[in-house]
Write an enzyme that holds these catalytic residues in place. Structure first.
Site, PDB file in Angstrom:
ATOM      1  N   LYS A   1      -6.703   6.591 -18.969  1.00 46.25           N
ATOM      2  CA  LYS A   1      -6.975   7.108 -20.308  1.00 46.25           C
ATOM      3  C   LYS A   1      -5.707   7.030 -21.174  1.00 46.25           C
ATOM      4  O   LYS A   1      -5.207   5.958 -21.402  1.00 46.25           O
ATOM      5  CB  LYS A   1      -7.544   8.529 -20.192  1.00 46.25           C
ATOM      6  CG  LYS A   1      -8.712   8.643 -19.178  1.00 46.25           C
ATOM      7  CD  LYS A   1      -9.871   7.777 -19.578  1.00 46.25           C
ATOM      8  CE  LYS A   1     -11.126   7.835 -18.710  1.00 46.25           C
ATOM      9  NZ  LYS A   1     -11.082   8.081 -17.319  1.00 46.25           N
TER      10      LYS A   1
ATOM     11  N   ASP B   1      -5.829  19.060 -14.113  1.00 46.55           N
ATOM     12  CA  ASP B   1      -6.125  17.739 -14.683  1.00 46.55           C
ATOM     13  C   ASP B   1      -5.623  17.742 -16.132  1.00 46.55           C
ATOM     14  O   ASP B   1      -6.177  18.442 -16.982  1.00 46.55           O
ATOM     15  CB  ASP B   1      -7.644  17.505 -14.615  1.00 46.55           C
ATOM     16  CG  ASP B   1      -8.049  16.131 -15.148  1.00 46.55           C
ATOM     17  OD1 ASP B   1      -7.254  15.501 -15.865  1.00 46.55           O
ATOM     18  OD2 ASP B   1      -9.187  15.718 -14.853  1.00 46.55           O
TER      19      ASP B   1
ATOM     20  N   TYR C   1     -14.607  17.155 -15.523  1.00 46.18           N
ATOM     21  CA  TYR C   1     -15.099  15.782 -15.562  1.00 46.18           C
ATOM     22  C   TYR C   1     -16.173  15.643 -14.458  1.00 46.18           C
ATOM     23  O   TYR C   1     -15.969  16.120 -13.330  1.00 46.18           O
ATOM     24  CB  TYR C   1     -13.930  14.819 -15.337  1.00 46.18           C
ATOM     25  CG  TYR C   1     -14.369  13.438 -14.957  1.00 46.18           C
ATOM     26  CD1 TYR C   1     -15.144  12.682 -15.825  1.00 46.18           C
ATOM     27  CD2 TYR C   1     -14.043  12.896 -13.711  1.00 46.18           C
ATOM     28  CE1 TYR C   1     -15.578  11.413 -15.459  1.00 46.18           C
ATOM     29  CE2 TYR C   1     -14.460  11.636 -13.350  1.00 46.18           C
ATOM     30  CZ  TYR C   1     -15.233  10.909 -14.227  1.00 46.18           C
ATOM     31  OH  TYR C   1     -15.673   9.658 -13.862  1.00 46.18           O
TER      32      TYR C   1
ATOM     33  N   ARG D   1       0.847  -1.206   0.000  1.00 50.27           N
ATOM     34  CA  ARG D   1       0.000   0.000   0.000  1.00 50.27           C
ATOM     35  C   ARG D   1       0.882   1.255   0.000  1.00 50.27           C
ATOM     36  O   ARG D   1       0.490   2.317  -0.470  1.00 50.27           O
ATOM     37  CB  ARG D   1      -0.962  -0.012   1.199  1.00 50.27           C
ATOM     38  CG  ARG D   1      -1.823   1.230   1.325  1.00 50.27           C
ATOM     39  CD  ARG D   1      -3.118   0.993   2.094  1.00 50.27           C
ATOM     40  NE  ARG D   1      -2.931   0.251   3.319  1.00 50.27           N
ATOM     41  CZ  ARG D   1      -2.510   0.757   4.483  1.00 50.27           C
ATOM     42  NH1 ARG D   1      -2.235   2.035   4.587  1.00 50.27           N
ATOM     43  NH2 ARG D   1      -2.369  -0.009   5.545  1.00 50.27           N
TER      44      ARG D   1
HETATM   45  N1  PLP Z   1     -10.379  13.323 -15.228  1.00 49.64           N
HETATM   46  C1  PLP Z   1     -10.939  13.173 -16.425  1.00 49.64           C
HETATM   47  C2  PLP Z   1     -10.770  14.252 -17.447  1.00 49.64           C
HETATM   48  C3  PLP Z   1     -11.688  12.024 -16.732  1.00 49.64           C
HETATM   49  O1  PLP Z   1     -12.236  11.906 -17.942  1.00 49.64           O
HETATM   50  C4  PLP Z   1     -11.839  11.018 -15.740  1.00 49.64           C
HETATM   51  C5  PLP Z   1     -12.615   9.800 -16.004  1.00 49.64           C
HETATM   52  O2  PLP Z   1     -13.318   9.700 -16.999  1.00 49.64           O
HETATM   53  C6  PLP Z   1     -11.248  11.224 -14.495  1.00 49.64           C
HETATM   54  C7  PLP Z   1     -10.515  12.368 -14.276  1.00 49.64           C
HETATM   55  C8  PLP Z   1     -11.387  10.187 -13.396  1.00 49.64           C
HETATM   56  O3  PLP Z   1     -10.508   9.129 -13.610  1.00 49.64           O
HETATM   57  P1  PLP Z   1     -10.761   7.596 -13.205  1.00 49.64           P
HETATM   58  O4  PLP Z   1     -11.974   7.132 -13.957  1.00 49.64           O
HETATM   59  O5  PLP Z   1      -9.496   6.922 -13.607  1.00 49.64           O
HETATM   60  O6  PLP Z   1     -11.009   7.562 -11.737  1.00 49.64           O
END
Ligand code: PLP
Length: 395
Positions: free
Chosen positions: A204, A179, A108, A55
């Site tokens: 992604k 992000d 998101y 962890r």
């Molecule tokens: N940031 C963006 C732009 C996303 O599209 C997503 C998920 O679709 C996330 C964060 C969250 O990531 P995760 O699904 O890996 O938890």
């Protein structure tokens, strides 16, 4: 000599000392054998990269973290069990009751959902128009601890002037957190523009093959050490196998992202020319209202785009369903082209008015353009857009 991203992706990590295997072994273990009881001593940030308890970290994490830090131009990095694991850990690290956050109106959906849940801990959020840097500054209060940036934003493809907002954060002593999932460090490096912390849904583009869930954060060593301490309390750790897969995905990041960029630009141009399409949102198009900003802060325009079709939501869903190469699926940034209607994905969670306030219409279709041949993708889209147009009721 600073290596280029292709070289960093392949050579950026330290080969693991105990093996001659060129591909790293998967550390499928929950714990490591200690040399003495003192090894378990007081929790120290040194344990992040020591073999202690998985962890806290494992060698597969360390390899990804080393490569990602270099790609983002950061001192250090941390992987987590998902993008949301990275985000929630950061919010728990930097925020306390009474604090205030400046966020964008469009992030998101999971980020907005988490921020709304923070109200019960006494944390206030102001959502601003991300296309106006001044809106970020105007929203700052003496309690503001964090500014959140996402550019381009999911799903509307609005951009944030990253350097301008980072400068506002610096001026007011407020942490800026960006992000970078949509852009990837191949297309944009927020830390070079003054942002404090970059994070990803590594699920992604970084992973890139739709076969893992992971998150990642890159920042100064001091910030990563602080976030790591919270992450081991939260239990946001990534497993060894997904970490191994993530490193393998990142080995080809530059190649993949370049092809995603090229395909998306070709698809965006083709969509723009089809009469059934009423709008295309892609920062690489001259018609995007922030195209100049895109050219300034991005070296490529990503594989993500959104467009609107001149039809009702049910026909839009049928159009998506009938695509041969566009799979109807959540997620993005991988080898397969994925297509979804954001309003349908969050129906029942977000009202149509709330969507409209975030710039999302019920006719908007989000497309994660994959690595297929661009002409094949365009032919498939055109065939189905033609059908859509033929089935429209005559005025
Ligand atoms: N940031 C963006 C732009 C996303 O599209 C997503 C998920 O679709 C996330 C964060 C969250 O990531 P995760 O699904 O890996 O938890």
């Amino acid at each position: 000599m600073t290596a280029k991203p292709e070289t960093t992706s392949v050579h950026g990590d330290e080969p693991l000392r105990e093996t001659t295997s060129l591909a790293p072994p998967i550390y499928q273990t929950s714990t490591f054998i200690a040399n003495s009881p003192e090894d378990f001593g007081v929790m120290s940030t040194e344990l992040h990269h020591q073999r202690n308890y998985a962890r806290y970290g494992n060698p597969n994490h360390e390899q990804v973290e080393t490569v990602l830090a270099k790609l983002e131009g950061a001192e250090s990095a941390l992987v987590t069990g998902s993008g949301m694991g990275a985000f929630s850990t950061m919010m728990l690290t930097f925020l306390s009751a009474g604090d205030h956050v400046v966020a964008q109106r469009i992030h998101y959906g999971g980020v907005i959902g988490f921020l709304e849940k923070m109200a019960k801990f006494g944390i206030r959020i102001t959502f601003v128009d991300q296309t106006d840097p001044q809106a970020f500054e105007d929203a700052i209060t003496p309690d503001t601890k964090v500014i959140l940036i996402e550019s381009p934003s999911n799903p509307t493809m609005h951009l944030t002037d990253v350097a301008a907002v980072a400068a506002i954060g610096k001026k007011h002593g407020v942490l800026t957190i960006c992000d970078n999932t949509y852009a990837t460090p191949i297309n944009m490096r927020p830390i070079d523009m003054g942002v404090d912390i970059v994070w990803h849904s590594a699920t992604k583009y970084l992973g890139g093959h739709h076969d893992l869930i992971a998150g990642a954060i890159a920042a100064s060593k001091a910030h990563i050490d602080t976030i790591w301490k919270m992450s081991i309390s939260v239990g946001a750790s990534l497993n060894g196998f997904d970490s191994w897969l993530l490193l393998r995905g990142m080995r080809t990041l530059q190649l993949r992202v370049e092809k995603h960029n090229d395909n998306a630009l070709a698809v965006a141009h083709a969509l723009e020319q089809h009469p059934a399409v009423t709008a295309v949102y892609y920062p690489g198009l001259a018609s995007h209202p922030q195209h100049a900003l895109a050219q300034q802060q991005m070296s490529g325009f990503t594989g993500m785009l959104a467009f609107e079709v001149d039809t009702d939501p049910a026909s839009a869903d049928r159009f998506i369903h009938e695509l041969q190469y566009g799979m109807l699926a959540a997620s993005l940034g991988g080898i397969h082209t994925l297509v979804a209607r954001p309003a349908a994905m969050l129906a029942g969670v977000v009202t149509e008015d709330e969507f409209a306030a975030r710039g999302v219409s019920s006719r908007m279709i989000r497309m994660s353009v994959g690595l297929e041949d661009a002409d094949d993708l365009i032919a498939d889209l055109h065939t189905n857009l033609d059908k859509l147009q033929q089935h429209q009721p005559q005025a």
